[in-house]
Design a protein around this motif. Structure first.
Motif, PDB file in Angstrom:
ATOM      1  N   ARG A   1      30.428  30.390   0.186  1.00 13.32           N
ATOM      2  CA  ARG A   1      31.239  31.177  -0.742  1.00 13.32           C
ATOM      3  C   ARG A   1      30.529  31.277  -2.080  1.00 13.32           C
ATOM      4  O   ARG A   1      30.008  30.272  -2.581  1.00 13.32           O
ATOM      5  N   PRO A   2      30.467  32.467  -2.675  1.00 18.43           N
ATOM      6  CA  PRO A   2      29.763  32.594  -3.950  1.00 18.43           C
ATOM      7  C   PRO A   2      30.606  32.041  -5.092  1.00 18.43           C
ATOM      8  O   PRO A   2      31.645  32.584  -5.431  1.00 18.43           O
ATOM      9  N   THR A   3      30.140  30.935  -5.651  1.00 19.11           N
ATOM     10  CA  THR A   3      30.867  30.345  -6.780  1.00 19.11           C
ATOM     11  C   THR A   3      29.973  30.349  -8.014  1.00 19.11           C
ATOM     12  O   THR A   3      30.149  29.540  -8.918  1.00 19.11           O
ATOM     13  N   GLY A   4      29.002  31.239  -8.041  1.00 24.17           N
ATOM     14  CA  GLY A   4      28.081  31.280  -9.183  1.00 24.17           C
ATOM     15  C   GLY A   4      26.874  30.408  -8.918  1.00 24.17           C
ATOM     16  O   GLY A   4      26.458  30.257  -7.772  1.00 24.17           O
ATOM     17  N   LYS A   5      26.355  29.826  -9.987  1.00 26.24           N
ATOM     18  CA  LYS A   5      25.137  29.027  -9.843  1.00 26.24           C
ATOM     19  C   LYS A   5      25.392  27.796  -8.974  1.00 26.24           C
ATOM     20  O   LYS A   5      26.415  27.132  -9.110  1.00 26.24           O
ATOM     21  N   LEU A   6      24.446  27.496  -8.131  1.00 25.30           N
ATOM     22  CA  LEU A   6      24.628  26.386  -7.190  1.00 25.30           C
ATOM     23  C   LEU A   6      24.169  25.065  -7.798  1.00 25.30           C
ATOM     24  O   LEU A   6      23.442  25.035  -8.787  1.00 25.30           O
TER      25      LEU A   6
ATOM     26  N   TYR B   1      22.358  21.981  -2.422  1.00 29.00           N
ATOM     27  CA  TYR B   1      20.997  21.857  -1.892  1.00 29.00           C
ATOM     28  C   TYR B   1      20.952  20.786  -0.803  1.00 29.00           C
ATOM     29  O   TYR B   1      20.508  21.030   0.321  1.00 29.00           O
ATOM     30  N   VAL B   2      21.439  19.605  -1.158  1.00 26.78           N
ATOM     31  CA  VAL B   2      21.360  18.471  -0.235  1.00 26.78           C
ATOM     32  C   VAL B   2      22.246  18.697   0.999  1.00 26.78           C
ATOM     33  O   VAL B   2      21.863  18.386   2.123  1.00 26.78           O
ATOM     34  N   GLY B   3      23.413  19.261   0.756  1.00 24.69           N
ATOM     35  CA  GLY B   3      24.366  19.427   1.852  1.00 24.69           C
ATOM     36  C   GLY B   3      24.113  20.629   2.740  1.00 24.69           C
ATOM     37  O   GLY B   3      24.609  20.694   3.859  1.00 24.69           O
TER      38      GLY B   3
ATOM     39  N   LEU C   1      25.826  22.781  13.612  1.00 22.52           N
ATOM     40  CA  LEU C   1      24.598  21.994  13.410  1.00 22.52           C
ATOM     41  C   LEU C   1      24.871  21.138  12.198  1.00 22.52           C
ATOM     42  O   LEU C   1      24.877  21.634  11.076  1.00 22.52           O
ATOM     43  N   LEU C   2      25.120  19.875  12.410  1.00 24.10           N
ATOM     44  CA  LEU C   2      25.547  19.041  11.289  1.00 24.10           C
ATOM     45  C   LEU C   2      24.398  18.698  10.346  1.00 24.10           C
ATOM     46  O   LEU C   2      23.298  18.371  10.783  1.00 24.10           O
ATOM     47  N   THR C   3      24.667  18.809   9.070  1.00 21.41           N
ATOM     48  CA  THR C   3      23.691  18.418   8.067  1.00 21.41           C
ATOM     49  C   THR C   3      23.705  16.898   7.973  1.00 21.41           C
ATOM     50  O   THR C   3      24.760  16.298   7.836  1.00 21.41           O
ATOM     51  N   LYS C   4      22.511  16.309   8.057  1.00 22.08           N
ATOM     52  CA  LYS C   4      22.471  14.845   8.207  1.00 22.08           C
ATOM     53  C   LYS C   4      22.721  14.066   6.929  1.00 22.08           C
ATOM     54  O   LYS C   4      23.471  13.113   6.910  1.00 22.08           O
ATOM     55  N   PHE C   5      22.084  14.468   5.851  1.00 20.45           N
ATOM     56  CA  PHE C   5      22.170  13.653   4.642  1.00 20.45           C
ATOM     57  C   PHE C   5      23.613  13.586   4.143  1.00 20.45           C
ATOM     58  O   PHE C   5      24.302  14.591   4.072  1.00 20.45           O
ATOM     59  N   ALA C   6      24.046  12.376   3.799  1.00 25.06           N
ATOM     60  CA  ALA C   6      25.386  12.234   3.236  1.00 25.06           C
ATOM     61  C   ALA C   6      25.443  13.043   1.948  1.00 25.06           C
ATOM     62  O   ALA C   6      24.455  13.204   1.261  1.00 25.06           O
ATOM     63  N   ARG C   7      26.629  13.546   1.626  1.00 26.11           N
ATOM     64  CA  ARG C   7      26.676  14.406   0.451  1.00 26.11           C
ATOM     65  C   ARG C   7      26.442  13.606  -0.838  1.00 26.11           C
ATOM     66  O   ARG C   7      26.688  12.399  -0.913  1.00 26.11           O
ATOM     67  N   LEU C   8      25.987  14.339  -1.827  1.00 24.58           N
ATOM     68  CA  LEU C   8      25.676  13.737  -3.118  1.00 24.58           C
ATOM     69  C   LEU C   8      26.975  13.552  -3.919  1.00 24.58           C
ATOM     70  O   LEU C   8      27.740  14.498  -4.063  1.00 24.58           O
TER      71      LEU C   8
ATOM     72  N   LEU D   1      23.164  21.436 -11.915  1.00 20.91           N
ATOM     73  CA  LEU D   1      22.865  22.748 -11.340  1.00 20.91           C
ATOM     74  C   LEU D   1      21.387  22.863 -10.982  1.00 20.91           C
ATOM     75  O   LEU D   1      20.531  22.222 -11.612  1.00 20.91           O
ATOM     76  N   LEU D   2      21.100  23.696 -10.014  1.00 18.51           N
ATOM     77  CA  LEU D   2      19.701  23.983  -9.685  1.00 18.51           C
ATOM     78  C   LEU D   2      19.030  24.680 -10.867  1.00 18.51           C
ATOM     79  O   LEU D   2      17.815  24.683 -10.984  1.00 18.51           O
ATOM     80  N   ALA D   3      19.841  25.267 -11.740  1.00 17.07           N
ATOM     81  CA  ALA D   3      19.296  25.989 -12.891  1.00 17.07           C
ATOM     82  C   ALA D   3      19.212  25.129 -14.151  1.00 17.07           C
ATOM     83  O   ALA D   3      18.861  25.626 -15.219  1.00 17.07           O
ATOM     84  N   ASP D   4      19.527  23.846 -14.055  1.00 10.65           N
ATOM     85  CA  ASP D   4      19.499  22.993 -15.252  1.00 10.65           C
ATOM     86  C   ASP D   4      18.077  22.619 -15.671  1.00 10.65           C
ATOM     87  O   ASP D   4      17.284  22.156 -14.842  1.00 10.65           O
ATOM     88  N   ASP D   5      17.782  22.792 -16.955  1.00 11.01           N
ATOM     89  CA  ASP D   5      16.452  22.405 -17.452  1.00 11.01           C
ATOM     90  C   ASP D   5      16.424  20.888 -17.690  1.00 11.01           C
ATOM     91  O   ASP D   5      17.472  20.233 -17.679  1.00 11.01           O
TER      92      ASP D   5
END
Ligand code: TRP
Ligand code: SF4
Length: 326
Positions: free
Chosen positions: A11-16, A21-23, A179-186, A204-208
């Motif tokens: 779902r588009p909620t803006g910046k991710l 990423y991890v999930g 297809l289950l994502t393996k890494f536990a969520r952050l 955010l992925l966009a955070d400096d």
């Protein structure tokens, strides 16, 4: 041999954020070579929780930029908005005849949503959410759906609807599997089990780098470790779980230093922030490139929507013919 198909959606909620990423995204990027992937921007689904977004379109574009920045390749896999391919609504309607209200009321995510959003009156969109998701998956003949644990119940509903359709009208659809994502969520910066935009506890992925550092400074740590010298418990610390994802080489060292007290939280956070920013650096760079060249992003979307539309209309032609809808 024909590659198996994946339908992945968000779902588009803006910046991710890093949780996305991890999930999900990390997995999507890996899967794009092995499978034929379709990437769906679920902008209709976004309306179930976010009728008030200033612009679903801007949210979608921002999400698409993040997808591209982490390495999803639009040449390999089309990326498109649900709202632009009318077949989604059409198949959703047909599928709504193949599942009972009772079954949808038993969907565990419905109960979670009612609780989390504190709503008394469930809109039809919440009830029908997994039916629309089924249309998303089956329009593209998805064999697999990369999801977290929380979406498995929706894929199960998709399997039931696919089976029901096939029994009623003849074999058309595959029965999709998660297809289950393996890494536990952050966890979120505030110690809540997951990052979420509405809780304002995300990186955010966009955070400096500066922003990452500021956010980490506020992150929840072991409350028993007040100052350097106090022994801490990395296993209950949010910052440590970030280390375990983004600083694997120093993980033992960090754990030891924390336990003995030799490592202070301030230094530990600084180190963690710089590792996260190292990871984000190439993503930020690509993000900037796409922000500057927004026409490229729009072209990618337009191309994805043509390719998505083609696959979707082929499926609908088959559905109509099997149902003798003319
Ligand atoms: N329901 C999914 C989520 O909240 C988003 C989604 C919509 C989706 N359509 C989909 C996921 C189809 C996988 C396949 O994360
Ligand atoms: Fe968490 Fe690091 Fe502090 Fe230990 S030293 S409690 S791992 S921030």
């Amino acid at each position: 041999m024909q590659k198996k198909r994946i339908l992945s959606g968000m779902r588009p909620t803006g910046k991710l954020h890093l949780g996305h990423y991890v999930g999900a995204l990390e997995n999507w990027v890996k899967l794009q070579d092995e499978y034929e992937s379709y990437h769906l921007i679920a902008d209709y689904h976004a309306l179930t929780t976010n009728l008030n977004s200033d612009s679903i379109y801007d949210d979608s574009i921002n999400m698409l930029i993040d997808w591209l920045a982490v390495g999803l390749d639009p040449k390999k896999s089309p990326m498109f908005r649900q709202s632009q391919i009318k077949e989604h609504t059409e198949l959703h309607l047909i599928f709504s005849m193949l599942i009972t209200v009772n079954r949808l009321e038993r969907n565990p995510t419905l109960k979670d949503q009612v609780r989390d959003l504190n709503i008394d009156n469930v809109i039809y969109g919440h009830l029908g959410y997994p039916v629309l998701q089924t249309a998303d998956i089956l329009l593209y003949m998805g064999n697999f759906v990369p999801v977290g644990e929380d979406q498995v119940s929706h894929v199960e509903i998709s399997r039931e609807i696919a089976r029901k359709f096939n029994n009623q009208y003849g074999e058309v659809f595959p029965e999709p599997k998660p297809l289950l994502t393996k890494f536990a969520r952050l966890p979120g910066l505030d110690g809540v089990a997951k990052m979420s935009k509405s809780l304002n506890n995300t990186i955010l992925l966009a955070d400096d780098p500066e922003t990452v550092m500021t956010k980490l400074k506020k992150a929840v740590t072991d409350p028993q470790k007040v100052r350097k010298g106090d022994p801490g418990r990395p296993e209950i610390c949010v910052v440590f779980s970030y280390h375990s994802k983004f600083n694997q080489t120093e993980l033992e060292e960090v754990a030891k230093g924390c336990r003995s007290g030799e490592l202070g939280c301030f230094d530990c956070k600084k180190n963690c922030a710089s590792k996260i920013s190292e990871f984000l650096e190439p993503i930020l760079e690509k993000r900037k490139y796409y922000e500057k060249n927004i026409n490229i992003v729009k072209d990618i979307l337009a191309d994805g929507e043509v390719r998505g539309k083609k696959a979707a209309s082929e499926t609908m032609a088959e559905v109509r013919s099997k149902m003798k809808l003319g």
